[in-house]
Motif scaffolding. Sequence first.
Motif, PDB file in Angstrom:
ATOM      1  N   PRO A  17       0.790  -1.243   0.000  1.00 42.21           N
ATOM      2  CA  PRO A  17       0.000   0.000   0.000  1.00 42.21           C
ATOM      3  C   PRO A  17       0.822   1.293   0.000  1.00 42.21           C
ATOM      4  N   LEU A  18       1.775   1.428   0.910  1.00 39.63           N
ATOM      5  CA  LEU A  18       2.465   2.719   1.010  1.00 39.63           C
ATOM      6  C   LEU A  18       3.279   3.054  -0.239  1.00 39.63           C
ATOM      7  N   PRO A  19       4.162   2.155  -0.693  1.00 39.64           N
ATOM      8  CA  PRO A  19       4.885   2.495  -1.934  1.00 39.64           C
ATOM      9  C   PRO A  19       3.974   2.570  -3.156  1.00 39.64           C
ATOM     10  N   MET A  20       2.932   1.720  -3.192  1.00 37.80           N
ATOM     11  CA  MET A  20       2.089   1.733  -4.394  1.00 37.80           C
ATOM     12  C   MET A  20       1.361   3.061  -4.576  1.00 37.80           C
ATOM     13  N   TYR A  21       0.707   3.516  -3.508  1.00 37.47           N
ATOM     14  CA  TYR A  21      -0.030   4.777  -3.656  1.00 37.47           C
ATOM     15  C   TYR A  21       0.925   5.952  -3.865  1.00 37.47           C
ATOM     16  N   SER A  22       2.107   5.902  -3.222  1.00 38.87           N
ATOM     17  CA  SER A  22       3.060   6.991  -3.418  1.00 38.87           C
ATOM     18  C   SER A  22       3.532   7.039  -4.874  1.00 38.87           C
ATOM     19  N   ALA A  23       3.769   5.849  -5.435  1.00 40.22           N
ATOM     20  CA  ALA A  23       4.172   5.790  -6.840  1.00 40.22           C
ATOM     21  C   ALA A  23       3.026   6.221  -7.751  1.00 40.22           C
ATOM     22  N   ASP A  24       1.801   5.871  -7.370  1.00 42.54           N
ATOM     23  CA  ASP A  24       0.643   6.331  -8.149  1.00 42.54           C
ATOM     24  C   ASP A  24       0.598   7.863  -8.189  1.00 42.54           C
ATOM     25  N   ASP A  62      -4.067  10.099   4.716  1.00 38.51           N
ATOM     26  CA  ASP A  62      -3.254  11.249   5.137  1.00 38.51           C
ATOM     27  C   ASP A  62      -1.821  11.150   4.603  1.00 38.51           C
ATOM     28  N   VAL A  63      -1.270   9.933   4.590  1.00 40.84           N
ATOM     29  CA  VAL A  63       0.074   9.746   4.036  1.00 40.84           C
ATOM     30  C   VAL A  63       0.081  10.117   2.554  1.00 40.84           C
ATOM     31  N   VAL A  64      -0.934   9.628   1.833  1.00 43.40           N
ATOM     32  CA  VAL A  64      -1.023   9.946   0.402  1.00 43.40           C
ATOM     33  C   VAL A  64      -1.083  11.462   0.194  1.00 43.40           C
ATOM     34  N   ALA A  65      -1.876  12.130   1.005  1.00 45.21           N
ATOM     35  CA  ALA A  65      -1.988  13.590   0.881  1.00 45.21           C
ATOM     36  C   ALA A  65      -0.643  14.260   1.178  1.00 45.21           C
ATOM     37  N   ALA A  66       0.080  13.759   2.184  1.00 40.38           N
ATOM     38  CA  ALA A  66       1.386  14.335   2.524  1.00 40.38           C
ATOM     39  C   ALA A  66       2.398  14.105   1.406  1.00 40.38           C
ATOM     40  N   PRO A  78      13.288  19.043   7.227  1.00 45.07           N
ATOM     41  CA  PRO A  78      12.084  19.765   7.649  1.00 45.07           C
ATOM     42  C   PRO A  78      10.797  19.064   7.196  1.00 45.07           C
ATOM     43  N   HIS A  79      10.942  18.052   6.330  1.00 45.07           N
ATOM     44  CA  HIS A  79       9.757  17.404   5.763  1.00 45.07           C
ATOM     45  C   HIS A  79       9.533  16.057   6.451  1.00 45.07           C
ATOM     46  N   VAL A  80       8.721  16.077   7.495  1.00 49.26           N
ATOM     47  CA  VAL A  80       8.456  14.864   8.267  1.00 49.26           C
ATOM     48  C   VAL A  80       6.952  14.710   8.411  1.00 49.26           C
ATOM     49  N   PHE A  81       6.445  13.514   8.104  1.00 52.96           N
ATOM     50  CA  PHE A  81       5.034  13.228   8.369  1.00 52.96           C
ATOM     51  C   PHE A  81       4.979  12.086   9.365  1.00 52.96           C
ATOM     52  N   GLU A  82       4.635  12.418  10.593  1.00 53.41           N
ATOM     53  CA  GLU A  82       4.630  11.437  11.664  1.00 53.41           C
ATOM     54  C   GLU A  82       3.198  11.182  12.129  1.00 53.41           C
ATOM     55  N   VAL A  83       2.874   9.913  12.340  1.00 48.00           N
ATOM     56  CA  VAL A  83       1.533   9.557  12.797  1.00 48.00           C
ATOM     57  C   VAL A  83       1.619   8.953  14.194  1.00 48.00           C
ATOM     58  N   ASP A  84       0.895   9.564  15.089  1.00 45.65           N
ATOM     59  CA  ASP A  84       0.871   9.115  16.473  1.00 45.65           C
ATOM     60  C   ASP A  84       0.282   7.708  16.552  1.00 45.65           C
ATOM     61  N   GLY A  85       1.029   6.796  17.137  1.00 41.25           N
ATOM     62  CA  GLY A  85       0.507   5.453  17.381  1.00 41.25           C
ATOM     63  C   GLY A  85       0.580   4.498  16.203  1.00 41.25           C
ATOM     64  N   ALA A  86       1.153   4.938  15.064  1.00 40.04           N
ATOM     65  CA  ALA A  86       1.232   4.040  13.903  1.00 40.04           C
ATOM     66  C   ALA A  86       2.441   3.122  14.036  1.00 40.04           C
ATOM     67  N   ASN A  87       2.269   1.876  13.596  1.00 38.25           N
ATOM     68  CA  ASN A  87       3.364   0.905  13.661  1.00 38.25           C
ATOM     69  C   ASN A  87       4.139   0.875  12.342  1.00 38.25           C
ATOM     70  N   HIS A  88       4.984  -0.137  12.175  1.00 35.83           N
ATOM     71  CA  HIS A  88       5.870  -0.176  11.004  1.00 35.83           C
ATOM     72  C   HIS A  88       5.112  -0.332   9.680  1.00 35.83           C
ATOM     73  N   GLY A  89       3.883  -0.800   9.748  1.00 32.99           N
ATOM     74  CA  GLY A  89       3.059  -0.863   8.543  1.00 32.99           C
ATOM     75  C   GLY A  89       2.143   0.344   8.409  1.00 32.99           C
ATOM     76  N   MET A  90       2.317   1.314   9.314  1.00 29.06           N
ATOM     77  CA  MET A  90       1.464   2.508   9.390  1.00 29.06           C
ATOM     78  C   MET A  90       0.009   2.145   9.715  1.00 29.06           C
TER      79      MET A  90
END
Lengths: 184, 182
Positions: free
Chosen positions: A18-25, A167-171, A140-152
């Motif tokens: 999911p994370l790399p796929m949507y980012s690449a999209d 939210d990750v996709v938007a970031a 300076p470009h950090v997107f951190e999610v409170d409570g997310a694990n290694h798979g977000m």
Amino acid sequence: MTRSTLVIPGGTGGPMAPLPMYSADAAELRGATVHHHWWTQVTPGSAGRDLASALERADADLGPLFEEHGPARPLVIAKSLGSSAAPYAAKWGLPAIWLTPILTHESVVAGLRAATAPFLLVGGTADGLWDGELARSLTPHVFEVDGANHGMYVDGPLQASLAVLGDVVAAVEAFIDAHVWPVA
Amino acid sequence: MTRRVLVVPGGMNGPMVPTLAFPAEAAARRGGELVPLWWTRADPSVPAIADPADAPAFAEVDLARWFAEHGPSRPLVIGRSLGSFAAAHAARWGCPAIWMNPLLHREEVVAGLRAATAPALLVGGTADRSWNPGLARELSPRVHEVAEADHGLIVPGPLTASVTALAGVVAAVEDFLDEIWG
């Protein structure tokens, strides 16, 4: 120059997780060609059991991969184990999106420190490989999610984790539009 | 009884693509024991099937082995695209199943779905050529269809709309899991 993207997977899910796929999209929607790398020497799912060995085997792929794709000056999108590419991205001066990078590993951090092009770090506070303070000292470009694990993923209803993905996709999209291929 | 879950991938990209990873996570959160599967004959970086006619034979090599091992425990099957060739195996073992983007234009898949005795959820998009809205509803009362979604359940417009569509799919999957596992 033609826009291109190099997608480097984590040790488990491949470049279409999911994370790399949507980012690449997101990059593809902006006109980029996308190259998906599959590890040649890392068995899917094995990285978590022996990270040091996985990093070594991943590294065997990275030299040739960047020799081939570096000259096109791609945006690098990498998840977890793929963050072992940080020194290569730095060497080639490439912008990058590092999804749950391995911030506990010295060579990854050294690679990020050496970067000259902008990069985004994405991670969660419940990920043992993440270090929010270190992340913010690196870029300076950090997107951190409170409570997310290694798979977000976050605790609670799964819909909350899908909201995190959104939210990750938007970031990622905001970072690309502002710092990689600025919108005129 | 353990709630084993076989995650059967499409022809490329493995069992961790978004349309499998989130349904699998939903099952894991309900006590499912995940068995993510990779085609042993495929180099994941290239399409597994050069000629669509070869697809069933390609898939069967692994499917026969996987179901010989796991079929007796009557796992939940979560399969996508090429993985829907597992429908006949799921029917034979009486496995409940979630079929993401099943290949409804392939007779072998449809025959397997028709033979099912356990509940099945079919998920597809109207812009996917392998999807067939009428046939899907004929095969199962449990259908989640995403308007304008393609074979990867991506919809036109901003990417966040596709994430929203995925969230809708996952909600349908969660309802289905709560139905079969109570």
